[in-house]
Design a protein around this motif. Structure first.
Motif, PDB file in Angstrom:
ATOM      1  N   ARG A 128       0.834  -1.221   0.000  1.00 61.30           N
ATOM      2  CA  ARG A 128       0.000   0.000   0.000  1.00 61.30           C
ATOM      3  C   ARG A 128       0.862   1.262   0.000  1.00 61.30           C
ATOM      4  O   ARG A 128       0.505   2.268  -0.603  1.00 61.30           O
TER       5      ARG A 128
ATOM      6  N   ALA B 263       0.788   4.106  -2.872  1.00 64.84           N
ATOM      7  CA  ALA B 263       0.586   5.524  -2.523  1.00 64.84           C
ATOM      8  C   ALA B 263       1.720   6.384  -3.071  1.00 64.84           C
ATOM      9  O   ALA B 263       1.488   7.489  -3.579  1.00 64.84           O
TER      10      ALA B 263
ATOM     11  N   GLU C 255      -1.737   6.479   3.847  1.00 60.88           N
ATOM     12  CA  GLU C 255      -1.656   6.720   2.401  1.00 60.88           C
ATOM     13  C   GLU C 255      -1.876   8.201   2.073  1.00 60.88           C
ATOM     14  O   GLU C 255      -1.168   8.780   1.243  1.00 60.88           O
TER      15      GLU C 255
END
Ligand code: PLP
Length: 226
Positions: free
Chosen positions: A12, A16, A206
């Protein structure tokens, strides 16, 4: 379990970074292991984690003996001056410097140990009563004063954003601190040592990366609920 979640968070972070047009190397993941047993930290270590965050001096003191020397310990919780002696020399970075008095104590203890301690100034961007940290308006002066200490190096800024239902709600907080950080960098008060912006947790890392975080502190997302 820990390994899978660690890799998932890593994925993740990468996504991002790509979304924000940033290099993955610009962002350090800190695995926040407070309250968690050493066995779980070792699992994270095996999965590749090297930066661990703790909010109690006692936990750093106990855990650091049980993990390899290659671990970097991050003190991220409110630090009382009477505990400074125990953490100086063990923490690679103290994120939670929230008063001149505390900085002075860290400087003193670092001097005694003949080391320079890297710190961040904690900023209470949202002005929450319940939170520690300098308010944004006083941070520049605090930075000027604290940068005078010889045994401390101010590496940047840290914030704990409000607890919100949707990460987007914290975007303005992160943006505001990033703007301030860029402004402080340009003033070069710290002789160029400022390069760290520690913001973003499990619920909003994020968004924090999109807004310029260079360190994210993720606990629940890696180790599960506390
Ligand atoms: C506990 C803690 C975190 C991690 O919180 P999660 O929501 O579990 O990711 C990050 N920063 C600080 C200062 C903390 O105390």
């Amino acid at each position: 379990m820990v390994a899978e979640q660690f890799h998932e968070v890593q994925k993740r972070i990468l996504t991002a970074c790509e979304r924000a047009g940033r290099k993955r190397e610009e962002v350090t993941l800190i695995a926040v292991s407070k309250t968690k047993p050493v066995a779980m930290l070792k699992e994270a270590y095996e999965a590749g984690a090297r930066d661990f965050g703790e909010n109690k001096v006692q936990e750093i003191v106990e855990k650091y003996l049980q993990l390899p020397d290659s671990v970097r310990w991050h003190m991220i919780g409110h630090l009382q001056t009477n505990k400074v002696r125990q953490v100086v020399g063990k923490a690679a970075l103290i994120h939670s410097v929230d008063s001149f008095h505390l900085a002075k104590e860290i400087d003193k203890e670092s001097g005694k140990k003949n080391i320079i301690t890297d710190i961040l100034l904690e900023v209470n961007v949202a002005g929450e009563e319940s939170k520690f940290g300098f308010c944004l308006e006083e941070t520049e002066n605090a930075l000027k004063e604290i940068c005078q200490f010889q045994n401390i190096r101010v590496r940047g800024l840290m914030t704990v954003a409000p607890f919100v239902d949707y990460a987007e709600e914290n975007r303005q907080i992160f943006r505001k601190l990033h703007e301030f950080y860029v402004d402080m960098k340009s003033k070069n008060i710290d002789n160029g040592t400022m390069g760290v912006l520690s913001m973003g947790m499990t619920g909003d890392f994020e968004v924090a990366i999109e807004e310029g975080a260079t360190m994210v502190r993720v606990g629940t997302g890696i180790f599960g609920a506390r």
